[in-house]
Design an enzyme around this catalytic site. Structure first.
Site, PDB file in Angstrom:
ATOM      1  N   SER A  27       0.831  -1.211   0.000  1.00  0.00           N
ATOM      2  CA  SER A  27       0.000   0.000   0.000  1.00  0.00           C
ATOM      3  C   SER A  27       0.863   1.258   0.000  1.00  0.00           C
ATOM      4  CB  SER A  27      -0.906   0.015   1.237  1.00  0.00           C
ATOM      5  OG  SER A  27      -0.143  -0.168   2.411  1.00  0.00           O
ATOM      6  N   ASN A 114      -1.895  -2.048  13.336  1.00  0.00           N
ATOM      7  CA  ASN A 114      -3.351  -1.849  13.326  1.00  0.00           C
ATOM      8  C   ASN A 114      -3.754  -0.565  14.048  1.00  0.00           C
ATOM      9  OD1 ASN A 114      -3.258  -4.276  12.087  1.00  0.00           O
ATOM     10  ND2 ASN A 114      -4.312  -5.442  13.687  1.00  0.00           N
ATOM     11  N   HIS A 160     -39.551  22.683 -11.656  1.00  0.00           N
ATOM     12  CA  HIS A 160     -39.628  21.794 -12.838  1.00  0.00           C
ATOM     13  C   HIS A 160     -38.891  22.400 -14.034  1.00  0.00           C
ATOM     14  CE1 HIS A 160     -42.941  19.761 -10.659  1.00  0.00           C
ATOM     15  NE2 HIS A 160     -43.256  21.006 -10.316  1.00  0.00           N
ATOM     16  N   SER A 281     -13.031  24.622 -28.218  1.00  0.00           N
ATOM     17  CA  SER A 281     -13.245  23.357 -28.912  1.00  0.00           C
ATOM     18  C   SER A 281     -12.151  23.192 -29.956  1.00  0.00           C
ATOM     19  CB  SER A 281     -14.619  23.378 -29.590  1.00  0.00           C
ATOM     20  OG  SER A 281     -14.621  22.506 -30.702  1.00  0.00           O
ATOM     21  N   ASN A 289     -16.618  26.749 -23.876  1.00  0.00           N
ATOM     22  CA  ASN A 289     -17.332  25.734 -23.108  1.00  0.00           C
ATOM     23  C   ASN A 289     -17.110  25.864 -21.596  1.00  0.00           C
ATOM     24  OD1 ASN A 289     -18.244  24.523 -25.489  1.00  0.00           O
ATOM     25  ND2 ASN A 289     -16.381  23.284 -25.664  1.00  0.00           N
ATOM     26  N   LYS A 329      -8.358   3.888   2.101  1.00  0.00           N
ATOM     27  CA  LYS A 329      -7.531   5.071   1.837  1.00  0.00           C
ATOM     28  C   LYS A 329      -7.689   5.701   0.456  1.00  0.00           C
ATOM     29  CE  LYS A 329      -4.266   3.363   5.128  1.00  0.00           C
ATOM     30  NZ  LYS A 329      -5.085   2.120   5.266  1.00  0.00           N
TER      31      LYS A 329
END
Ligand code: ARG
Length: 469
Positions: A27, A114, A160, A281, A289, A329
């Site tokens: 890890s 631990n 809405h 673009s 954009n 993690k």
């Protein structure tokens, strides 16, 4: 003493791990992010060991000195991380022993990885939620400033995504201020749960040494300590809460992002993003954009995913520590990075966008968003609201047919359509009249929004400038 077995796990083992096991188990490529907390925790632990006469003072000083040297190496970028040493804890301890000799092996007295990893994670989460909270505050400040600069702008409010009732643009923006305020509360709650000291739990049951856990908690400024060693090493609820808080922030940001995107379209044209927060673009030269807002909206998905992942990992896990917990993690780290980046970008994006008052004002013309106010007026004259609602609905239908707005009705038309109220009723049906009529606390009237702004300002100033705490 002669040792047999592998370098990592000692005498119990006759061979070293399969190379696939080593890579799968390791890890260190991600938990090295905890290195500074690991060292801080080790220094507190070793001071406690000396204070309790578990190891000699002199040796503790050597170990602390060695840990500071390891820290300097990591900070300088000179530290060599080795995946065959599995994780951040073993890497640091190994280097410590290289630097100070076998006395380095005493650091791990009365400790297991631990409780060590649990300690690191508590320190990490406590620090990170405070950083996120500061970024939330910066965005809140940006929102309040923008609301203040546009206090007079009225927009159609939507339900809405259909025009509903006129509202102040500031009122709309401030809705996000309050969402973010509750987000701060959630972060603070997660921070409280992270502010608990797990060390001393050992692997599961505690330790046979006469440790002083309160001393360690004090050294690391923890507000509380775990009362049960098995709980201390095996629960990740504070990680889950943090991911929960981050998920709600990501959800809030995604809603705000969506509105920025809509407002920024040619069809709306209410705002224009600063060039620094927009992209082009590769094919269409005219495009500008809102990529930042789109990415913030999109990245909410991975944050929610990390919350789901850790919940699923912890579900059904028997007590106490299981290696599954190492999975706590990467998702947390990624969610933190994602939300922090979104917050950091949003604040200046809001601060620099141009609000196009003229376009917004034009968009307020020729709609029926004052219809509720007309129905309210009839209700005030004694008509049951349901009836008033029906009458106004019929008036709107008539106007739509005739291609008219409410205020364009003639006196004659009005008298047939709505004999219950005088023609002058229509005069109040302007956007300004509509917002002004909602002057109660929490309403959209300029007076109420001024109070709201005031309240938001005082919440922010009571907390002081970010970083001042
Ligand atoms: N890398 C481990 C984790 O993150 C550290 C604790 C390992 N403990 C153990 N007994 N293997 O959970």
């Amino acid at each position: 003493m002669a040792t047999r077995g592998n370098a990592m796990w000692g005498g119990r083992f006759s061979t070293k791990p399969h190379e696939l096991v080593e890579a799968f188990n390791a890890s260190v490529h991600f938990d090295r992010r905890l290195a500074m907390h690991d060292i801080a925790g080790s220094i507190a632990h070793v001071r406690m060991l000396a204070r309790q006469n578990i190891i000699p003072q002199e040796e503790a000083l050597q170990i602390v000195d060695g840990l500071l040297r390891v820290r300097a190496e990591i900070e300088a970028g000179d530290f060599v991380w080795r995946s065959n040493l599995e994780d951040v804890h073993m890497n640091i301890e190994q280097r410590l022993t290289e630097l100070v000799g076998t006395v380095g092996g005493k650091l791990h007295t009365a400790r297991s990885r631990n409780d060590q990893v649990a300690l690191d994670m508590h320190l990490f989460v406590r620090e990170e939620v405070a950083i996120v909270a500061e970024l939330v505050q910066r965005l809140q400040e940006s929102i309040v400033d923008c609301a203040e600069r546009h206090r007079d702008v009225i927009i159609p409010g939507f339900t809405h995504l259909q025009r509903a009732q006129p509202v102040l643009f500031a009122h709309h923006l401030l809705a996000y201020f309050w969402m973010l305020e509750r987000d701060r509360g959630r972060l603070a709650d997660a921070g409280k749960r992270a502010d608990m000291m797990p060390l001393g739990a050992g692997a599961i049951a505690g330790t046979t040494f006469a440790i002083d856990r309160a001393f360690v908690a004090d050294e690391l400024s923890f507000g509380a300590l775990y009362e049960n060693s098995m709980d201390a090493v095996s629960d990740r609820d504070y990680v889950i809460e943090t991911l929960g808080a981050l998920s709600v922030i990501a959800m809030h940001l995604s809603r705000f992002a969506e509105e920025i995107i809509i407002w920024n379209t040619a069809e709306f044209g209410w705002i224009e993003l600063d060039d620094a927060f927009a992209t082009g673009s590769s094919m269409m030269p005219q495009k500008k954009n809102p990529d930042v807002a789109e990415l913030v909206r999109g990245k909410a998905g991975r944050v929610f995913g990390h919350l789901q992942a850790i919940l699923t990992t912890c579900k059904g896990l028997p007590l106490a520590y299981n290696k599954d917990l190492q999975e706590d993690k990467e998702g947390l780290f990624d969610a933190l990075d994602t939300v922090k980046a979104g917050l950091a970008l949003f604040a200046p994006m809001i601060a620099t966008m141009t609000v196009r008052r003229d376009v917004i004002a034009r968009s307020m013309e020729r709609d029926f968003s004052a219809a509720t106010d007309l129905a309210d007026d009839l209700a005030r004259r004694g008509l049951p609201f349901r009836e008033a609602h029906g009458i106004v609905g019929a008036i709107v239908a008539y106007c739509v047919n005739q291609g008219k707005t409410l205020t364009e009705l003639t006196q004659e038309e009005w008298r047939t359509l709505c004999p219950a109220a005088p023609y002058e009723t229509l005069e109040r049906l302007t956007p300004q009249g509509c917002v002004e009529a909602r002057a109660h606390r929490g309403g959209t009237a300029p007076s109420a929004v001024a109070e709201q702004l005031q309240m938001a300002r005082s919440i922010l100033s009571d907390r002081g400038a970010p970083g001042a705490r």
